[in-house]
Design a protein around this motif. Structure first.
Motif, short mmCIF file in Angstrom:
data_model
loop_
_atom_site.label_atom_id
_atom_site.label_comp_id
_atom_site.label_asym_id
_atom_site.label_seq_id
_atom_site.Cartn_x
_atom_site.Cartn_y
_atom_site.Cartn_z
N LEU A 100 0.72 -3.19 1.03
CA LEU A 100 -0.33 -2.66 1.90
C LEU A 100 -1.25 -1.69 1.14
CD1 LEU A 100 -1.03 -3.09 4.91
CD2 LEU A 100 -0.03 -0.84 5.32
N ALA A 101 -0.66 -0.89 0.26
CA ALA A 101 -1.50 0.04 -0.53
C ALA A 101 -2.49 -0.76 -1.37
CB ALA A 101 -0.62 0.92 -1.41
N ALA A 102 -2.03 -1.86 -1.95
CA ALA A 102 -2.93 -2.68 -2.76
C ALA A 102 -3.98 -3.33 -1.87
CB ALA A 102 -2.12 -3.74 -3.50
N LEU A 103 -3.55 -3.84 -0.73
CA LEU A 103 -4.51 -4.48 0.18
C LEU A 103 -5.56 -3.47 0.65
CD1 LEU A 103 -5.23 -7.13 1.65
CD2 LEU A 103 -3.87 -6.32 3.58
N ARG A 104 -5.12 -2.25 0.90
CA ARG A 104 -6.07 -1.21 1.33
C ARG A 104 -7.09 -0.97 0.22
NH1 ARG A 104 -2.73 2.59 3.12
NH2 ARG A 104 -2.90 1.78 5.25
N ALA A 105 -6.61 -0.88 -1.00
CA ALA A 105 -7.53 -0.66 -2.12
C ALA A 105 -8.52 -1.82 -2.21
CB ALA A 105 -6.74 -0.53 -3.42
N ILE A 106 -8.05 -3.01 -1.94
CA ILE A 106 -8.90 -4.19 -2.03
C ILE A 106 -9.91 -4.23 -0.89
CG2 ILE A 106 -8.84 -6.72 -1.78
CD1 ILE A 106 -6.17 -6.60 -3.42
N VAL A 107 -9.45 -3.88 0.31
CA VAL A 107 -10.31 -3.99 1.48
C VAL A 107 -11.34 -2.87 1.52
CG1 VAL A 107 -10.32 -3.81 4.00
CG2 VAL A 107 -8.68 -5.30 2.86
N CYS A 108 -10.90 -1.65 1.23
CA CYS A 108 -11.79 -0.51 1.44
C CYS A 108 -12.69 -0.25 0.26
CB CYS A 108 -10.99 0.72 1.82
SG CYS A 108 -10.14 0.46 3.37
N ASP A 109 -12.45 -0.89 -0.87
CA ASP A 109 -13.29 -0.60 -2.02
C ASP A 109 -14.01 -1.84 -2.55
OD1 ASP A 109 -13.16 2.30 -2.63
OD2 ASP A 109 -11.02 1.89 -2.53
N ALA A 110 -14.45 -2.67 -1.61
CA ALA A 110 -15.36 -3.78 -1.96
C ALA A 110 -14.89 -4.62 -3.15
CB ALA A 110 -16.75 -3.22 -2.23
N HIS A 159 4.95 5.60 -12.89
CA HIS A 159 5.68 5.59 -11.62
C HIS A 159 5.78 4.23 -10.97
CE1 HIS A 159 4.68 9.83 -12.27
NE2 HIS A 159 5.86 10.03 -11.71
N HIS A 160 5.23 3.23 -11.61
CA HIS A 160 5.27 1.89 -11.03
C HIS A 160 6.59 1.23 -11.43
CE1 HIS A 160 4.07 -1.81 -9.36
NE2 HIS A 160 3.77 -2.42 -10.48
N ARG A 161 7.50 1.10 -10.48
CA ARG A 161 8.80 0.48 -10.78
C ARG A 161 9.06 -0.63 -9.78
NH1 ARG A 161 12.54 5.48 -12.01
NH2 ARG A 161 11.13 6.64 -13.39
N PRO A 162 8.50 -1.80 -10.05
CA PRO A 162 8.59 -2.90 -9.08
C PRO A 162 10.03 -3.21 -8.70
CG PRO A 162 7.21 -3.51 -10.97
CD PRO A 162 7.79 -2.18 -11.29
N GLU A 163 10.96 -2.97 -9.60
CA GLU A 163 12.35 -3.32 -9.31
C GLU A 163 12.94 -2.41 -8.22
OE1 GLU A 163 11.19 -1.83 -11.93
OE2 GLU A 163 12.44 -0.08 -12.36
N GLU A 164 12.27 -1.32 -7.92
CA GLU A 164 12.78 -0.39 -6.90
C GLU A 164 12.31 -0.74 -5.50
OE1 GLU A 164 11.48 3.54 -7.80
OE2 GLU A 164 13.19 3.97 -9.07
N LEU A 179 -5.21 -6.16 -7.53
CA LEU A 179 -4.83 -7.54 -7.21
C LEU A 179 -3.44 -7.87 -7.77
CD1 LEU A 179 -6.11 -9.75 -5.62
CD2 LEU A 179 -7.05 -10.71 -7.73
N GLN A 180 -3.20 -7.39 -8.98
CA GLN A 180 -1.90 -7.60 -9.61
C GLN A 180 -0.79 -6.98 -8.74
OE1 GLN A 180 -1.06 -9.32 -12.03
NE2 GLN A 180 0.95 -8.56 -12.67
N GLN A 181 -1.02 -5.75 -8.27
CA GLN A 181 -0.01 -5.11 -7.43
C GLN A 181 0.16 -5.89 -6.13
OE1 GLN A 181 0.23 -0.79 -7.10
NE2 GLN A 181 0.75 -0.94 -4.91
N ASN A 209 0.73 5.01 -5.65
CA ASN A 209 -0.30 4.44 -4.78
C ASN A 209 -1.47 5.39 -4.56
OD1 ASN A 209 0.71 1.82 -4.50
ND2 ASN A 209 2.20 2.49 -2.96
N THR A 210 -1.21 6.69 -4.70
CA THR A 210 -2.32 7.64 -4.69
C THR A 210 -3.20 7.39 -5.92
OG1 THR A 210 -0.93 9.27 -3.60
CG2 THR A 210 -2.90 10.11 -4.69
N CYS A 211 -2.56 7.21 -7.06
CA CYS A 211 -3.33 6.89 -8.28
C CYS A 211 -4.14 5.62 -8.08
CB CYS A 211 -2.39 6.70 -9.48
SG CYS A 211 -1.46 8.18 -9.91
#
Ligand code: B3K
Ligand code: ZN
Length: 877
Positions: A721-731, A668-673, A708-710, A689-691
């Motif tokens: 923001l979903a990536a940043l949240r994953a980075i911030v909230c999961d140490a 489901h990752h389609r950066p072009e979209e 980080l890649q995302q 982003n749930t995954c």
């Protein structure tokens, strides 16, 4: 300590106005420091009132300069000036009153009345802000026609706007310019608006069902011109929808929206001139998330729908607030459901109701959808008035069916256009249009509390019957120890073991009639017997959340699991999963143990391997119940236990299904979209982003890289923001530098910086209190900007329960300290942010005592009546 107790206003004391005001002419000499307001009111005695003939005008923080009656100056002996009123005894039956006052917009930090935001002058009058502009009977049942002249410096304020149609504009001798606006529709003072500033606009047009062309204008600061398309598109969709769905057409030649940075709430439906919190109107994929896009659609729709439900038909008094808000939220919900995924919108609405309104109903601030008393009306723009109010209208629609509901709406519009009315008038229109009696239904407006439905069922294989017993009761709420039964629509279906709906036949009926039934409960106890049920069925009840009640239904986990896979109602299918997971997690808190329950893995795996067509809905099916939903189900809320057990489940699910999460992510990752905001693209992003959020919980190099890649490659804010949240909230090891990078990238976009603040305020990792202190000391933190304040204090208190509820009381103390500062600036926002403290009775004795202490400290201070009402009710209720 404040002096004296503020007085409560009561519904039972309502008196019709003694005077009507037919016409108002206002002239503003606009200036940020001192604005001169001249008002000319055409006043007429109300023959229906038998009260003494004093004319009483409201007025707050006004400096009276002149007053004239019928053209002649009024001697001081003929009027009385009080702190918040101007009283004129013994006035004629009909006369003209002229006043002139000075006001000070730049010093107005309450953001009610006329105030300054980023150099722009603007107004907020609902509920009682007009009295901070001029002396007036500031109550919704006095409806007048307004003509408004604005004069201002042309360089500082090149754009001059007010309600209605532009009659004239030009230059004045002194180099300033002017504009004259007239609103042909009589309106209550709370719908008055003006704007003066250096603004740019985007325009569009809409042709109404009768072929009139309406000019649409969205005014913003020049650097926001690239964030207007979505709001304009949303507006056109809302206008077309209201014509299709309700036959309602827009009535002026022009519809204006202005984006404002400093705003106490989401937006305001002023006639023809909506003012919006910039957060609810500006959006482009680079800076706004998909959630923001949906919010803009919803709020633009909501304010537009008010033109009929609120403006054309308005309120007799503020107790009737839900008459416009509940009804308009319901219309907004229908609109958004029609425009995107019905299932997703319904789930989001019910989630909000259950996590925010249900606790309100259980706590000291519980009040009916139509409250019967208040100290400060701004405190009653609540989840109960809005969200439960919308559920009440939805129940009417469910009980009557759409066709008959629409007939009732038509009659309501026809009968009350141009009037200020009550909730009874609304129900009467529904009754008269359909020949039904809704007197019992009125209890939804007058009784507070969330009713409980106790459901028991029994299948008799020999008799082939299915017996359904339902009891209803409602716990006491402040001032209402006993409740009468409600009229409750309960939608049911019986599913056979293959998940197919069984035709339903009640005992006494000659033949089955469809497979879905709306059972109308009116008594405390009901028994229903379904006949000719060949095999043991599984009950699907309260489908689509047909009533705002708590369901108490004990059944084996296997049945919830069956419904999670097979229920034909998308809401109930999701809800069965939530019930199942909640029961598993709550049991783990009790046992103080966490072992991954096989039910969860079995439920999640097929969804990941074969997502449903509606990807956004699939993402919701894969979500664990929120912490506050779990909290809501505990007698004594165990914040630490909830967080621990839920986080463990998240990690274990991530580990057990790692490959599935990962392949679903990549599928489901389609950066072009990135710039595609269609429902399908949004759905794919949500699922992906749930995954990501599950994978991030694994805290290993592979998932760190993925996040980080995302973050690095994301072009839209949703993904970033979903990536940043994953980075911030999961140490994540790159947490600090990524946060710094995000700030540098977006430092010139206040709405994005709000997200940066909010994300950190919600970060559950240790050291939160220190982090929040730092945020509060950050140069970009501004106590005068409600969005910023909510992003830090609001988010910390509501979305970081483990740290806000730190056992030593430090979170409560911090909030109380800042509430005292904030209350001196903006009482309305302070009162709202105090609410998390009010639930103190739901916590263990140590926390409860600390919360109580924080409230006591506030009560002892010199606080506004807004905050006073919340704090005293919380301590006493
Ligand atoms: N009617 C406004 C809310 C005004 C709140 C005043 N404290 C927004 C809305 O519900 O549409
Ligand atoms: Zn509203």
């Amino acid at each position: 300590m404040r002096e004296g107790t503020p007085k409560a206003i009561r519904l039972e004391d309502y008196r019709p106005p003694v005077y009507w005001v037919d016409r108002v002419a206002l002239a503003f000499d606009l200036d940020a420091d001192t604005t001169r307001v001249q008002a000319r009111l055409e006043v007429r005695r109300n023959p229906a009132s038998s009260d003494p003939n004093d004319l009483i005008l409201n007025g707050e923080d006004l400096e009276l300069q002149r007053i004239r009656l019928d053209g002649r100056p009024l001697e001081p002996a003929r009027y009385r000036l009080e702190a918040d009123r101007l009283i004129l005894p013994g006035v004629p039956e009909r006369f003209t009153l002229e006043t002139e006052v000075l006001i000070h917009p730049a010093a107005n930090a309450r953001l009610e009345g006329l105030y300054l935001s980023e150099g722009m002058l603007c107004t907020q009058c609902e509920a009682e802000g007009f009295r901070r502009i001029t002396y007036f009977p500031d109550r919704p049942d006095v409806m007048a026609r307004y003509r408004v002249t604005l004069k201002a410096d042309k360089t500082r304020y090149p754009v001059l706007l007010a309600n209605g149609n532009l009659l004239d504009e030009g230059m004045l001798d002194d180099g300033r310019h002017f504009a004259v606006w007239e609103d042909p529709f009589p309106k209550p003072s709370y719908l008055f608006a003006l704007v003066a500033g250096r603004l740019e606009k985007r325009t569009d047009t809409f042709t109404t069902m009768s072929g009139r062309e309406v000019l649409l204008e969205l005014y913003v600061e020049s650097h926001d011109l690239d964030k207007c398309d979505h709001a304009l598109d949303s507006l056109k969709r809302a206008m077309a929808w209201d014509e299709r769905k309700y036959g309602r057409e827009y009535d002026l030649d022009r519809y204006m929206i202005v984006a404002v940075s400093h705003f106490n709430m989401g937006a305001m439906e002023n006639k023809g001139l909506n003012l919006f919190n910039s957060q609810c109107v500006l959006a482009r994929p680079e800076t706004a998330t998909d959630d923001d896009f949906e919010r803009v659609l919803a709020v633009v729709g909501h304010e537009y729908f008010h033109n009929w439900t609120g403006n054309r038909i308005t309120l007799r008094d503020w107790f009737q607030l839900s008459l416009k808000e509940g009804l308009t939220v319901f219309r907004e919900q229908q609109f958004c459901a029609d425009e995107a995924s019905k299932a997703v919108r319904r789930i989001e609405d019910v989630n909000l109701l259950r996590t925010r309104q249900f606790p309100e109903d259980e706590g000291p601030l519980a009040h009916p959808v139509r409250p019967d008393s208040y100290i400060e009306i701004n405190n009653f723009y609540t989840m109960t008035v809005y969200e439960k109010g919308a559920e009440v209208v939805r129940m009417l629609c469910t009980l009557l069916g759409w066709e008959r509901f629409r007939k009732g709406m038509d009659l309501y519009f026809e009968r009350h256009d141009g009037q200020a009315v009550t909730c009874e008038d609304f129900l009467k229109a529904m009754e008269d249009a359909n020949g039904v009696d809704l007197s019992q239904f009125l209890r939804w407006y007058t009784q507070a509390g969330t009713p409980r439905l106790e459901v028991a069922c029994h299948y008799d294989a020999k008799a082939r019957t299915f017996q359904l017993n339902i009891n209803q009761w409602c716990p006491p709420t402040p001032g209402q120890p006993e409740k009468e039964p409600f009229l409750i629509p309960v939608t049911v279906v019986l599913l056979d073991p293959e998940g197919r709906e069984i035709p339903l036949q009640l005992a006494g009926e000659a033949a089955p009639q469809g497979s879905e039934r709306v059972l109308a409960l009116s008594e405390a106890h009901h028994a229903f017997r379904f006949v000719n049920v060949e095999r043991p069925p599984v009950l699907s009840i309260l489908r689509d959340f047909s009533a705002p009640v708590k369901l108490m239904l004990d059944r084996p986990l296997d049945q919830w699991h069956f419904l999670w896979r097979h229920d034909t109602d998308p809401f109930n299918r999701w809800d069965a999963g939530q019930t199942l997971i909640s029961q598993v997690l709550l049991a783990q808190i009790d046992r103080n143990a966490a072992v991954l329950d096989p039910h969860l893995v079995e439920g999640f795996a097929p969804l990941l391997q074969q997502p449903l067509a509606d990807r956004a809905y699939t993402a919701l099916l894969l979500q664990l119940p929120e912490e506050d939903y779990l909290a809501e189900q505990m007698d004594v809320i165990d914040v630490d236990g909830i967080h621990r057990v839920r986080e463990t489940a998240r990690r274990e699910l991530a580990a057990a299904l790692r490959d599935d999460w990962l392949s679903c992510y990549h599928a489901h990752h389609r950066p072009e979209e990135w710039a595609d905001t269609s429902a399908a693209a949004i759905g794919r992003r949500r699922l992906k982003n749930t995954c990501l959020s599950y994978l991030a919980s694994l805290d290993d190099p592979a998932s760190h890289d993925l996040a980080l890649q995302q973050y690095r490659t994301a072009r839209c804010m949703s993904d970033q923001l979903a990536a940043l949240r994953a980075i911030v909230c999961d140490a994540h090891p790159a947490k600090t530098e990524t946060l710094a990078d995000f700030y540098d990238r977006w430092r010139h976009e206040p709405l994005v910086i709000d997200k940066w603040f909010a994300l950190q305020a919600a970060d559950p990792s240790s050291g939160a209190l220190e982090r929040v202190r730092k945020l509060l000391a950050h140069p970009d933190f501004d106590l005068k900007n409600p969005n910023r304040v909510r992003a830090v204090l609001g988010v910390f208190a509501r979305q970081n329960p483990v740290h806000f509820h730190a056992r030593d009381g430090s979170g409560y103390q911090l909030l109380a300290d800042w509430l005292l500062n904030l209350d001196r600036i903006n009482p309305q926002v302070a009162a709202r942010l105090a609410q998390p403290l009010t639930a103190w009775r739901r916590y263990d004795p140590q926390r409860a005592r600390r919360m109580h202490q924080a409230l006591e400290r506030l009560r002892q201070a010199d606080i506004s009546k807004d905050l006073f009402e919340i704090v005293t009710k919380a301590l006493e209720g």
